[in-house]
Structure formats: C-alpha cells, structure tokens
Design a protein around this motif. Structure first.
Motif, PDB file in Angstrom:
ATOM      1  N   LEU A  46       0.823  -1.207   0.000  1.00  0.00           N
ATOM      2  CA  LEU A  46       0.000   0.000   0.000  1.00  0.00           C
ATOM      3  C   LEU A  46       0.861   1.262   0.000  1.00  0.00           C
ATOM      4  O   LEU A  46       1.922   1.303   0.638  1.00  0.00           O
ATOM      5  CB  LEU A  46      -0.915   0.017   1.219  1.00  0.00           C
ATOM      6  CG  LEU A  46      -1.989  -1.070   1.289  1.00  0.00           C
ATOM      7  CD1 LEU A  46      -2.686  -1.019   2.654  1.00  0.00           C
ATOM      8  CD2 LEU A  46      -3.009  -0.906   0.166  1.00  0.00           C
ATOM      9  N   GLU A  50      -2.848   5.429   0.426  1.00  0.00           N
ATOM     10  CA  GLU A  50      -3.797   4.329   0.600  1.00  0.00           C
ATOM     11  C   GLU A  50      -3.919   3.920   2.068  1.00  0.00           C
ATOM     12  O   GLU A  50      -5.018   3.606   2.550  1.00  0.00           O
ATOM     13  CB  GLU A  50      -3.370   3.136  -0.252  1.00  0.00           C
ATOM     14  CG  GLU A  50      -3.570   3.364  -1.752  1.00  0.00           C
ATOM     15  CD  GLU A  50      -2.919   2.287  -2.598  1.00  0.00           C
ATOM     16  OE1 GLU A  50      -3.399   2.049  -3.723  1.00  0.00           O
ATOM     17  OE2 GLU A  50      -1.918   1.675  -2.142  1.00  0.00           O
ATOM     18  N   GLN A  54      -7.374   4.139   4.235  1.00  0.00           N
ATOM     19  CA  GLN A  54      -7.940   3.004   4.966  1.00  0.00           C
ATOM     20  C   GLN A  54      -8.210   3.379   6.421  1.00  0.00           C
ATOM     21  O   GLN A  54      -9.215   2.966   7.006  1.00  0.00           O
ATOM     22  CB  GLN A  54      -6.997   1.804   4.881  1.00  0.00           C
ATOM     23  CG  GLN A  54      -6.994   1.120   3.521  1.00  0.00           C
ATOM     24  CD  GLN A  54      -6.589  -0.343   3.603  1.00  0.00           C
ATOM     25  OE1 GLN A  54      -6.622  -0.970   4.662  1.00  0.00           O
ATOM     26  NE2 GLN A  54      -6.213  -0.911   2.464  1.00  0.00           N
TER      27      GLN A  54
END
Length: 257
Positions: A46, A50, A54
């Motif tokens: 990731l 990202e 999240q």
C-alpha cells in the motif's frame, strides 16, 4: 473572553484536520476481536495515501471513540479527555493549565458545561467571587445556541467531528514512516506536512481494522492525541434541573464586578 476560553478547546478538531485522520482503540479485548476478523495491513504494497485512506474509512464506521491528549492553541496548552459518539452524546473533561477545567456532557439534545472553581475565577478575572460562589458546582445549558460556541459543541458529535478529519486539503509530502507500537498495539506511521509546514504523523493499527491510534503534530500549535475505546457504548444522563443554569445568565453573572 468567555467564549474564546471555552471555544479554544475545540482545537481538537483543528489538530485532526491537519492532513491526517485519527482515532484508535487500545482496549485489548476489542483489538483481539478485530484482529481475528480482519487481515493485517499490507504496509509494503500500500502507498502512504492508501494507508491513510484506509484509516479514515475505518474511523468513519466507528460509533464512538475516546480522545485523550494535549494540544497547543493560541499559546495555551489544552488537555482533553473526552468520549463521543455518533448520537451526539459525549462526556469528559477539558482543561487549560492555570485557567482550570470543565466537565462536558452531551445527551444528544443538550450540551452541558460544568466549570470548576479555578475556571470560574479565571473567566471573572478574580474580580467577582460572589459569582464564583453562586455558580460553582452548576451545569451550564444552552451553549449550542451561541454561534461563538459552535466549534465546541461540534466536538460532542462524532459524525460532525469526523468531517474535519483530513480537512486540510493542502497537506503535502505524504510519505511512509515506520513500524512501531502505540499503547501496546502494532502500528505503521504515515507522515505529511500541513498547510503551515508542520509535520503530522499518523499511527495506524496494522492488525485488525486499520484504526488510527495516534496523531502527532509538530510546531507551536502541535500536540498529540490518542484514540481509544472505539465502539464502546456511552451512557449519558442530563444533570438534574436544579443543578443547571442557562448560558445567557451564566455569561451575565461571570462579568467582572
């Protein structure tokens, strides 16, 4: 002075809008259940953006959270120990060293403040001991009706508060940090610069749901907030009517004599 003193505590929202979002859960039982239900955060695959997204998405699904920490605003250090939920309920305390503290309660309909004697003495500039004696131990209602207090009452609603998370769209240089721990939980950090150039570090849980566990900001308006007790139900009751005074009357009474 009064509204400024009270509203400055809403700096919690300002900290969380500095380019990263944050909350967390250091409750071991909750963390264990979450770890069994969700995979580990793949920090190698990731990107920093990202990971941050999240964390924000995980927070958006929370029904409650407790915020504990201290931040600086307008040359004052503000300490916060406050639980809030999505129903507009909250309970906890906020304080400014040398100026006292107050209890904050929200039952989903009204927000109540209960200042301590030091706080009352501060806002009356020590010139109205009669008012301090009359008001001490009382809760103040009607705060949410004052436009100057909107930021403070927003802190009592998790739905509104989360709208500020990541609110600094000018945050730049979002990069990966390193592995670590926060309150015993494994984390991975993401770093960025806010609009004033201050460094912001977001610590995200790597096991279970990727809840943010801590946010730190450098600089004169910086500080640190830990986020705990996610989804722990709040039970809040309004104070007895005979212990409540209206905010408009409170403002009138605390004027220096």
């Amino acid at each position: 002075m009064l509204s400024k003193r009270l509203a400055c505590t809403a700096a919690i929202g300002l900290l969380l809008a500095t380019g990263a979002t944050a909350c967390g859960d250091n409750d071991k039982a909750t963390a264990t259940a979450a770890a069994a239900a969700a995979p580990k955060l793949d920090t190698e695959k990731l990107s920093a953006e990202e990971i941050q997204k999240q964390a924000k998405d995980a927070l958006s699904g929370a029904s409650s959270v407790k915020v504990v920490g201290a931040i600086n605003k307008d040359a004052e250090k503000i300490s916060v120990d406050l639980a809030v939920d999505t129903k507009g309920q909250c309970k906890g305390t906020m304080s400014v060293p040398g100026a006292g503290k107050f209890e904050l309660i929200g039952d989903g309909k009204q927000v109540y403040l209960k200042p301590d004697t030091e706080f009352l003495t501060s806002v009356t500039e020590g010139k109205n001991p009669q008012a301090v004696e009359l008001l001490k131990g009382r809760y103040i209602s009607g705060v949410q009706d004052d436009p100057d207090m909107k930021e403070l009452t927003t802190v009592c609603n998790l739905k509104e508060l989360t709208k500020t998370f990541g609110g600094d769209d000018r945050a730049t240089n979002i990069t990966k940090g390193s592995a670590g721990t926060v309150n015993g939980a494994k984390t991975f950090s993401v770093k960025s610069k806010d609009s004033s150039g201050g460094e912001v570090t977001l610590h995200v849980a790597t096991e279970g749901k990727p809840y943010p566990l801590r946010i730190e900001k450098g600089g004169k308006d910086g500080g640190q907030m830990d986020f705990t007790e996610i989804d722990k139900p709040l039970t809040v009751q309004a104070p007895p009517a005979d212990q409540v005074i209206d905010y408009s009357l409170f403002k009138d009474r605390v004027k220096p004599a």
